[in-house]
Design a protein around this motif. Structure first.
Motif, mmCIF file in Angstrom:
data_model
loop_
_atom_site.group_PDB
_atom_site.id
_atom_site.type_symbol
_atom_site.label_atom_id
_atom_site.label_comp_id
_atom_site.label_asym_id
_atom_site.label_seq_id
_atom_site.Cartn_x
_atom_site.Cartn_y
_atom_site.Cartn_z
ATOM 1 N N VAL A 198 29.554 -13.212 35.412
ATOM 2 C CA VAL A 198 28.190 -13.136 35.936
ATOM 3 C C VAL A 198 27.864 -11.663 36.081
ATOM 4 C CG1 VAL A 198 26.650 -13.715 37.850
ATOM 5 C CG2 VAL A 198 28.446 -15.317 37.183
ATOM 6 N N ASP A 199 26.773 -11.231 35.466
ATOM 7 C CA ASP A 199 26.503 -9.799 35.391
ATOM 8 C C ASP A 199 25.063 -9.472 35.787
ATOM 9 O OD1 ASP A 199 26.887 -7.130 34.893
ATOM 10 O OD2 ASP A 199 26.781 -7.294 32.718
ATOM 11 N N LYS A 200 24.909 -9.024 37.028
ATOM 12 C CA LYS A 200 23.615 -8.571 37.546
ATOM 13 C C LYS A 200 22.542 -9.660 37.447
ATOM 14 C CE LYS A 200 20.782 -4.381 37.692
ATOM 15 N NZ LYS A 200 20.406 -3.131 37.019
ATOM 16 N N VAL A 201 22.816 -10.791 38.100
ATOM 17 C CA VAL A 201 21.890 -11.923 38.094
ATOM 18 C C VAL A 201 20.967 -11.858 39.313
ATOM 19 C CG1 VAL A 201 21.781 -14.425 38.462
ATOM 20 C CG2 VAL A 201 23.279 -13.486 36.704
ATOM 21 N N ASN A 202 19.681 -12.078 39.081
ATOM 22 C CA ASN A 202 18.677 -12.058 40.150
ATOM 23 C C ASN A 202 17.809 -13.310 40.068
ATOM 24 O OD1 ASN A 202 18.613 -9.068 41.397
ATOM 25 N ND2 ASN A 202 19.007 -8.918 39.196
ATOM 26 N N TYR A 209 13.070 -33.152 33.594
ATOM 27 C CA TYR A 209 12.750 -34.261 34.495
ATOM 28 C C TYR A 209 12.890 -33.887 35.963
ATOM 29 C CZ TYR A 209 13.102 -38.924 36.612
ATOM 30 O OH TYR A 209 12.920 -40.024 37.410
ATOM 31 N N VAL A 210 13.901 -33.062 36.296
ATOM 32 C CA VAL A 210 14.230 -32.865 37.716
ATOM 33 C C VAL A 210 13.752 -31.546 38.318
ATOM 34 C CG1 VAL A 210 16.288 -34.306 37.456
ATOM 35 C CG2 VAL A 210 16.512 -31.823 37.269
ATOM 36 N N SER A 211 13.461 -30.537 37.507
ATOM 37 C CA SER A 211 13.298 -29.190 38.050
ATOM 38 C C SER A 211 11.853 -28.760 38.239
ATOM 39 C CB SER A 211 14.010 -28.174 37.145
ATOM 40 O OG SER A 211 13.406 -28.151 35.873
ATOM 41 N N ASN A 212 11.663 -27.847 39.197
ATOM 42 C CA ASN A 212 10.372 -27.174 39.388
ATOM 43 C C ASN A 212 10.313 -25.896 38.562
ATOM 44 O OD1 ASN A 212 11.156 -28.272 42.452
ATOM 45 N ND2 ASN A 212 9.119 -28.826 41.727
ATOM 46 N N ARG A 213 11.447 -25.191 38.521
ATOM 47 C CA ARG A 213 11.553 -23.969 37.722
ATOM 48 C C ARG A 213 12.891 -23.979 36.984
ATOM 49 N NH1 ARG A 213 11.784 -19.053 40.498
ATOM 50 N NH2 ARG A 213 12.632 -20.154 42.298
ATOM 51 N N VAL A 214 12.945 -23.214 35.897
ATOM 52 C CA VAL A 214 14.148 -23.164 35.071
ATOM 53 C C VAL A 214 14.575 -21.711 34.866
ATOM 54 C CG1 VAL A 214 15.185 -23.750 32.843
ATOM 55 C CG2 VAL A 214 13.470 -25.267 33.850
ATOM 56 N N ALA A 215 15.870 -21.468 35.045
ATOM 57 C CA ALA A 215 16.455 -20.160 34.765
ATOM 58 C C ALA A 215 17.442 -20.318 33.609
ATOM 59 C CB ALA A 215 17.175 -19.617 36.002
ATOM 60 N N MET A 256 20.794 -13.352 33.131
ATOM 61 C CA MET A 256 19.564 -14.136 33.155
ATOM 62 C C MET A 256 18.638 -13.597 32.076
ATOM 63 S SD MET A 256 18.484 -16.634 35.195
ATOM 64 C CE MET A 256 19.159 -16.313 36.819
ATOM 65 N N VAL A 257 18.173 -14.485 31.182
ATOM 66 C CA VAL A 257 17.290 -14.016 30.111
ATOM 67 C C VAL A 257 15.857 -14.520 30.263
ATOM 68 C CG1 VAL A 257 19.165 -13.723 28.460
ATOM 69 C CG2 VAL A 257 17.962 -15.914 28.568
ATOM 70 N N ALA A 298 13.848 -11.269 29.773
ATOM 71 C CA ALA A 298 14.607 -10.072 29.399
ATOM 72 C C ALA A 298 14.608 -9.972 27.876
ATOM 73 C CB ALA A 298 16.034 -10.143 29.936
ATOM 74 N N CYS A 299 13.524 -9.436 27.334
ATOM 75 C CA CYS A 299 13.392 -9.285 25.879
ATOM 76 C C CYS A 299 12.433 -8.135 25.603
ATOM 77 C CB CYS A 299 12.869 -10.578 25.249
ATOM 78 S SG CYS A 299 12.592 -10.463 23.465
ATOM 79 N N HIS A 300 12.798 -7.262 24.678
ATOM 80 C CA HIS A 300 11.950 -6.121 24.345
ATOM 81 C C HIS A 300 10.606 -6.559 23.752
ATOM 82 C CE1 HIS A 300 14.909 -3.090 25.273
ATOM 83 N NE2 HIS A 300 15.811 -3.652 24.487
ATOM 84 N N PHE A 301 10.563 -7.764 23.179
ATOM 85 C CA PHE A 301 9.346 -8.215 22.501
ATOM 86 C C PHE A 301 8.738 -9.441 23.174
ATOM 87 C CE2 PHE A 301 12.129 -6.139 19.419
ATOM 88 C CZ PHE A 301 11.304 -5.106 19.007
#
Length: 345
Positions: A35-39, A231-237, A244-245, A331-334
């Protein structure tokens, strides 16, 4: 990030590194960045889904939050109630952690290995009451366990049986009853239905939803099945190799992904329509090695949109919409410049 009053859990720059050692001197010869610098943050009463390929760090993230394993660095800010100041889980000693953990619980993936075969259901479900000294009399313990079993739609008469007498779905109900014993505010559900038959999965998911509504539970729902996630989530990571992307509202992410990895994941989701045809995106190469990740963006060796900057600079996780109520972190340059395909209704 959002209205601070509504945030139950906030994770800042969470890292978990595993050190590879060699010889009697325990010389460090490598570092696995699981796990690397997850927020991220989770609001009270919502379900945040954590999704990604096997080995991306989903389960490790969940266990670090509960301090089932010790994080390497970062902050885990948890709000116990509205009267007390939020606490940093990483700063708590053993006794303080035990008190805070009464507000947290975990549902494990495999209902066959998560229940002790030598303990009765009464002992399994009642164990949190004993550990935290909530009840002392046998009769009261039986009454509490009976109430929990009825809550997950199991007959209280089952409490004197052992786990081998139950099916997978029943075992997971028992695990849910155990997780609810101390009325926690926050539950980490680590792929709670992936080991179950499809018909049973729906029953368990509906049960978790009903319990969430009844007790205002907050879930971190870890899974790899995007149909379940929708089906179950309000938000997705979305996680990739410990990072985290993308993070957004479920409907927004499914209809309009902004990261190429998310687009590839969504292309694999089946749709119950024989006339619906969609080309599956097959990613080239293998998932990056967390012990020896590539430079720049970890996903660039498999990304068909990658350019030179992707190989040289790591993209930051930013809110591309600027909307504080419904942010869309990527997390994407484009991000925002690519025309990516999601799942349209």
């Amino acid at each position: 990030m959002n209205n601070e009053e509504n945030i139950l859990l906030k994770v800042k720059d969470l890292r978990k590194y595993f050190f590879r050692v060699r010889g009697l001197t325990k010389k460090v010869v490598g570092i696995v960045k699981a796990v690397d610098k997850v927020n991220f943050f989770i609001k009270e009463g919502e379900t945040l889904a954590l999704v990604g390929e096997s080995g991306c760090g989903k389960t490790t993230t969940g266990r670090c939050i509960l301090r089932a394993i010790e994080p390497t660095s970062g902050e885990i800010i948890f709000k116990i109630n509205n009267k007390e100041k939020p606490v940093n889980m990483r700063n708590l000693d053993k006794d303080e952690l035990k008190k805070v953990r009464k507000n947290m619980a975990m549902i494990f993936q495999d209902p066959y290995s998560s229940l002790n075969p030598r303990m009765t259901i009464l002992e399994i479900v009642g164990e949190p009451f004993i550990i935290h000294k909530v009840v002392r009399k046998r009769r009261e313990l039986e009454e509490r366990v009976a109430e929990l079993l009825r809550m997950v739609r199991l007959d209280p008469e089952y409490m004197r049986r052992y786990p081998h007498a139950f099916s997978g779905g029943q075992r997971q109900r028992i695990a849910i009853a155990r997780a609810l014993a101390l009325r926690p505010k926050f539950i980490v559900a680590d792929e709670p239905v992936s080991a179950l038959d499809v018909s049973v999965q729906a029953q368990i998911l509906n049960l978790l939803g009903e319990l969430q509504d009844k007790f205002n539970l907050t879930y971190l729902f870890i899974a790899h099945n995007l149909a379940v996630i929708e089906y179950v989530s309000n938000r997705v990571a979305v996680m990739y190799v410990g990072k985290m992307v993308e993070l957004a509202d479920t409907e927004e992410l499914f209809s309009s992904p902004k990261h190429p990895y998310t687009e590839a994941l969504l292309s694999a989701v089946p749709k119950p329509d024989p006339k619906y045809k969609k080309k599956r995106i097959i990613l080239k190469g293998d998932i990056a090695d967390p012990a020896n990740p590539p430079s720049g963006c970890y996903f660039h060796p498999r990304c068909k949109y990658a350019q030179d900057i992707c190989k040289e600079e790591e993209p930051p996780l930013i809110n591309i919409t600027g909307d504080k109520e419904h942010p869309h972190y990527v997390a994407c340059h484009f991000a925002g410049k690519l025309e990516l395909i999601g799942i349209k209704d």
